[in-house]
Design a protein around this motif. Structure first.
Motif, PDB file in Angstrom:
ATOM      1  N   UNK A  31       9.928   1.638 -10.638  1.00  0.00           N
ATOM      2  CA  UNK A  31      11.369   1.536 -10.860  1.00  0.00           C
ATOM      3  C   UNK A  31      11.880   0.272 -10.185  1.00  0.00           C
ATOM      4  N   UNK A  32      12.415  -0.678 -10.976  1.00  0.00           N
ATOM      5  CA  UNK A  32      12.736  -1.997 -10.408  1.00  0.00           C
ATOM      6  C   UNK A  32      13.855  -1.979  -9.366  1.00  0.00           C
ATOM      7  N   UNK A  33      14.778  -1.016  -9.512  1.00  0.00           N
ATOM      8  CA  UNK A  33      15.911  -0.993  -8.586  1.00  0.00           C
ATOM      9  C   UNK A  33      15.654  -0.123  -7.365  1.00  0.00           C
ATOM     10  N   UNK A  34      14.452   0.420  -7.265  1.00  0.00           N
ATOM     11  CA  UNK A  34      14.118   1.216  -6.083  1.00  0.00           C
ATOM     12  C   UNK A  34      13.142   0.438  -5.215  1.00  0.00           C
ATOM     13  N   UNK A  81       9.971   4.321  -4.457  1.00  0.00           N
ATOM     14  CA  UNK A  81       9.102   4.539  -5.609  1.00  0.00           C
ATOM     15  C   UNK A  81       7.992   5.538  -5.287  1.00  0.00           C
ATOM     16  N   UNK A  82       7.377   5.318  -4.108  1.00  0.00           N
ATOM     17  CA  UNK A  82       6.250   6.186  -3.742  1.00  0.00           C
ATOM     18  C   UNK A  82       6.727   7.616  -3.480  1.00  0.00           C
ATOM     19  N   UNK A 106      11.367  -4.745  -2.904  1.00  0.00           N
ATOM     20  CA  UNK A 106      11.503  -4.286  -4.278  1.00  0.00           C
ATOM     21  C   UNK A 106      10.257  -4.706  -5.065  1.00  0.00           C
ATOM     22  N   UNK A 107       9.930  -3.987  -6.147  1.00  0.00           N
ATOM     23  CA  UNK A 107       8.728  -4.293  -6.914  1.00  0.00           C
ATOM     24  C   UNK A 107       8.590  -5.772  -7.273  1.00  0.00           C
ATOM     25  N   UNK A 108       9.727  -6.415  -7.634  1.00  0.00           N
ATOM     26  CA  UNK A 108       9.636  -7.823  -8.048  1.00  0.00           C
ATOM     27  C   UNK A 108       9.235  -8.742  -6.891  1.00  0.00           C
ATOM     28  N   UNK A 109       9.282  -8.215  -5.672  1.00  0.00           N
ATOM     29  CA  UNK A 109       8.886  -9.031  -4.524  1.00  0.00           C
ATOM     30  C   UNK A 109       7.410  -8.852  -4.151  1.00  0.00           C
ATOM     31  N   UNK A 110       6.651  -8.240  -5.042  1.00  0.00           N
ATOM     32  CA  UNK A 110       5.216  -8.074  -4.803  1.00  0.00           C
ATOM     33  C   UNK A 110       4.429  -8.792  -5.889  1.00  0.00           C
TER      34      UNK A 110
END
Ligand SMILES: Nc1ncnc2c1ncn2[C@@H]1O[C@H](COP(=O)(O)OP(=O)(O)OP(=O)(O)O)[C@@H](O)[C@H]1O
Ligand SMILES: [Mg+2]
Length: 378
Positions: free
Chosen positions: A88-91, A96-97, A133-137
């Motif tokens: 989930x991009x906003x979580x 998320x986990x 956030x996911x986009x930072x990985x």
């Protein structure tokens, strides 16, 4: 654990994606589905968590027909990892986990602890990554999160549909190694879809090879390599891998053909003579079909020698340690180190083919290496 019984799937347009497949995934297995694009791997996998329902046939999970289970509850007990990760991009990563454990109404301290534990498990420092956030990985890191998120609610079953195929070869190999390590520690029942034979061979306890909606062969990686069922499987494995497999000598490469035997109806005096003449310490008892019936040792013979009525069949020991022609050197070496034996007969197609002694293993390796060099394999 998971059982498919004559499962078919016909899509609305009439296309028959599965033509009656049967298989049984045992508890704690990592079971791979592999086959060309469109053969029905994803369709089969999505049936396990009821994202797709079969047209006919039955699917049992833990002995229960899943048609009778509530799909939402079913899914909470089945982890699911897909290629496109689906975080989930906003979580945040932590959120998320924690998603499934929260849905399962775990207490807060329990799921927060779980998040840290799982991040540690894949070598990602919780204090660094939890609030990102996911986009930072990176892609590889996101995929790791995808895997541990599937583990978060501690489901007994995990489905993975080409989870690593979008990764570069290095991250991919790392994640495969991590999955193997994880599997050693937590031993879930995993169904794993892949296109990649090397990946399937490396990870799986068993591999199911599919083709056009049918199961072609289901076997351990070793069996698949040694005994590909037909030309399709051979081609799918590739000649290179089949040849590479030659690099592990098996019983038939290591055995000597000389094995001193005797028939079950022979007398004991005769047997003693054979033992002396052949300079061995035991005789293997075989019938006319060369099936192994037992073994008699010099000691057995001397103990019973006085009794003229007795024949070999009366005194032989019917339990004999044996190996089969296709057993690998590793398995054979284990037998020699675990048991007090000095010679093990080799059985092929039900008949005695030869004998392995410690000396014949060494001799066998030498000959087998020579053969390989002559064949230009090395
Ligand atoms: N909703 C649908 N309607 C009609 N046909 C479908 C549908 N979903 C899948 N199929 C067809 O069913 C067959 C099996 O699809 P599936 O997704 O299971 O293949 P796959 O083995 O996972 O392939 P890939 O390796 O490309 O992911 C394919 O021929 C596909 O086109
Ligand atoms: Mg697919």
């Amino acid at each position: 654990m998971i059982e498919f019984k004559d499962v078919t799937k016909q899509y609305e347009d009439g296309f028959e994606a599965l033509k009656g497949i049967n298989f049984h995934v045992k508890e704690g297995e990592l079971f791979s589905l592999i086959g060309p694009s469109g053969c029905g791997k994803t369709t089969s996998m999505k049936m396990i968590n009821r994202l797709i329902d079969p047209t006919s046939g039955q699917i049992l999970v833990e002995g229960e027909d899943i048609k009778k289970k509530d799909p939402v509850k079913l899914r909470r007990n089945i982890g699911y990892v897909i290629q496109q990760i689906g975080l989930m991009p906003h979580m945040t990563i932590g959120e998320n986990i924690a998603l499934i454990p929260q849905l399962k109404k775990w207490p807060k301290e329990k799921y927060l602890g779980r998040v840290d534990e799982l991040l540690d498990l894949v070598g990602m420092d919780p204090s660094v990554y939890k609030d990102r956030y996911p986009s930072e990985l990176s892609g590889g890191q996101q995929q790791r999160i995808g895997v541990i998120r599937a583990l978060a609610g501690d489901p007994p079953i995990i489905l993975m549909d080409e989870p690593f195929s979008a990764l570069d070869p290095i991250s991919r190999e790392q994640l495969q190694d991590e999955l193997l390590k994880l599997q050693e520690e937590i031993r879930k029942t995993v169904v794993f879809v892949t296109h990649d034979m090397d990946e399937a061979l490396k990870l799986s306890t068993r591999i199911a090879i599919m083709r056009e909606g049918e199961m072609v062969q289901i076997d351990t990686p070793d069996k698949i390599l040694r005994r590909p069922k037909d030309k399709f499987v051979r081609e799918f494995i590739g000649e290179k891998r089949l040849n590479a497999q030659m690099s592990d000598p098996i019983a038939v490469d290591l055995m000597q053909e000389r094995i001193v035997t005797i028939g079950p109806k022979r007398g004991l005096a005769e047997a003693l003579q054979v033992i002396r003449k052949e300079k061995v310490d035991k005789l293997f008892v075989i019938n006319k079909e060369r099936e192994l019936l037992g073994v008699v040792t010099l000691e057995d013979l001397t103990n019973h020698y006085q009794d003229e009525e007795k024949i070999i069949a009366d005194i032989m020991e019917p339990e004999v340690l044996k190996v089969y022609t296709d057993q690998t050197i590793g398995e054979i070496a284990d037998l020699f180190s675990n048991k007090e034996v000095n010679a093990i007969p080799v059985i092929g197609e039900g008949k005695v083919r030869g004998l392995i002694t410690k000396a014949s293993i060494i001799q066998g390796i030498a000959e087998w290496r020579h053969k390989k060099v002559v064949n230009g394999d090395e």
